[in-house]
Design a protein around this motif. Structure first.
Motif, PDB file in Angstrom:
ATOM      1  N   LEU A 273       0.834  -1.203   0.000  1.00  0.00           N
ATOM      2  CA  LEU A 273       0.000   0.000   0.000  1.00  0.00           C
ATOM      3  C   LEU A 273       0.867   1.250   0.000  1.00  0.00           C
ATOM      4  N   GLU A 274       1.932   1.265   0.816  1.00  0.00           N
ATOM      5  CA  GLU A 274       2.832   2.421   0.840  1.00  0.00           C
ATOM      6  C   GLU A 274       3.547   2.581  -0.504  1.00  0.00           C
ATOM      7  N   GLU A 275       3.927   1.479  -1.120  1.00  0.00           N
ATOM      8  CA  GLU A 275       4.563   1.548  -2.437  1.00  0.00           C
ATOM      9  C   GLU A 275       3.598   2.133  -3.470  1.00  0.00           C
ATOM     10  N   PHE A 276       2.338   1.719  -3.384  1.00  0.00           N
ATOM     11  CA  PHE A 276       1.314   2.257  -4.286  1.00  0.00           C
ATOM     12  C   PHE A 276       1.177   3.772  -4.133  1.00  0.00           C
TER      13      PHE A 276
ATOM     14  N   ALA B  39      -9.001   2.723  -7.632  1.00  0.00           N
ATOM     15  CA  ALA B  39     -10.081   2.768  -6.649  1.00  0.00           C
ATOM     16  C   ALA B  39     -10.055   1.536  -5.749  1.00  0.00           C
ATOM     17  N   ARG B  40      -9.745   0.375  -6.322  1.00  0.00           N
ATOM     18  CA  ARG B  40      -9.667  -0.847  -5.519  1.00  0.00           C
ATOM     19  C   ARG B  40      -8.570  -0.724  -4.462  1.00  0.00           C
ATOM     20  N   MET B  41      -7.414  -0.177  -4.865  1.00  0.00           N
ATOM     21  CA  MET B  41      -6.328   0.010  -3.905  1.00  0.00           C
ATOM     22  C   MET B  41      -6.732   1.007  -2.819  1.00  0.00           C
ATOM     23  N   MET B  42      -7.376   2.087  -3.209  1.00  0.00           N
ATOM     24  CA  MET B  42      -7.795   3.090  -2.243  1.00  0.00           C
ATOM     25  C   MET B  42      -8.780   2.503  -1.227  1.00  0.00           C
ATOM     26  N   ASN B  43      -9.619   1.586  -1.681  1.00  0.00           N
ATOM     27  CA  ASN B  43     -10.625   0.993  -0.794  1.00  0.00           C
ATOM     28  C   ASN B  43     -10.024   0.051   0.248  1.00  0.00           C
TER      29      ASN B  43
END
Length: 255
Positions: free
Chosen positions: A39-42, A116-120
């Motif tokens: 998530l941090e890499e994203f 959006a999937r990652m943000m969720n």
């Protein structure tokens, strides 16, 4: 030469520190470390864009490498820096939309649906986040070049017990550390005060110390601890109560 070193060090300090910052202490769910790091890499490109747009000065992620017996003690610490109160207020008021920044940063590389999937997933990896908003009190010059992943530093939560606490630290103690820095025996020291915090943040923390040491240095043992030093040290010790330092290892930085 010494003046040149000071000038370069001041430049590096200004590029990596800020007048205001937010510390987020992240306690992860069991087995969620890989998910958190992904998530941090994203978010990395979104943070780069936020710095470029002037929404923040820097963002750094540190892994906590020291042990703690505190309830829901942090596994990672995120530090987000701001150069002004206006920049901080704009950030905390919700005017910075990271979903939009991420979508823009990944344009042509990732679909908006995937973004959006990652943000969720944000928040599903951690059981608690405690935030402290800090204002810088004072800091030394910076030495040893820019921080790189793998570099370590210590963060010491502190409770001021006297109105003279900040003066003791900045007028008495800081000059000794700056001398050690100029002698190549330390890299950085900074003091920040807590000006706001979330409801779940630990009580009894009014300030944080930042230190980047030099491995093997014993500069304190070389200080002339005469009568004046000893009396000032007594006043310094009575002015605050320190928690155990938290050892941090840099994972990533965007500035």
């Amino acid at each position: 030469m010494k003046n040149l070193l000071i000038t370069l060090s001041l430049f590096l300090t200004l590029s990596l520190s800020a007048q205001y910052s937010i510390i987020s202490a992240v306690a992860l769910n069991d087995g969620a470390e890989d998910q958190y790091l992904k998530l941090e890499e994203f978010f990395g490109p979104a943070h780069d864009l936020a710095v470029e747009r002037g929404f923040q000065t820097f963002q750094a992620v540190f892994k906590v490498t020291s042990e703690t017996d505190a309830e829901n003690g942090p596994h990672y610490v995120i530090v987000t820096g701001f150069n002004s109160k206006d920049q901080l207020d704009d950030y905390t008021s919700g005017n910075v939309n990271y979903a939009e920044l991420a979508t823009e940063a990944y344009k042509g590389k990732m679909s908006s649906r995937a973004v959006a999937r990652m943000m969720n997933t944000v928040g599903s990896e951690s059981k608690e986040r405690r935030n402290y908003t800090l204002q810088g009190v004072d800091q030394t010059i910076w030495a040893g070049g820019d921080l790189q992943p793998g570099d370590t530093m210590s963060l010491t939560p502190t409770q001021a017990l006297s109105d003279d606490f900040e003066n003791y630290e900045t007028m008495f103690w800081m000059p000794y550390i700056e001398k050690a820095i100029l002698n190549g025996q330390h890299r950085y020291w900074g003091l920040s005060k807590v000006i706001d915090k979330t409801e779940n943040a630990y009580d009894g923390i009014s300030h944080f110390f930042w230190n980047i040491s030099v491995e093997g240095s014993n500069w304190f043992n070389e200080v002339d601890q005469d009568f004046k030093f000893q009396k000032l040290q007594e006043g310094l010790n009575a002015a605050s109560q320190h928690a155990d330092p938290i050892t941090l290892e840099l994972v990533s930085i965007h500035n």
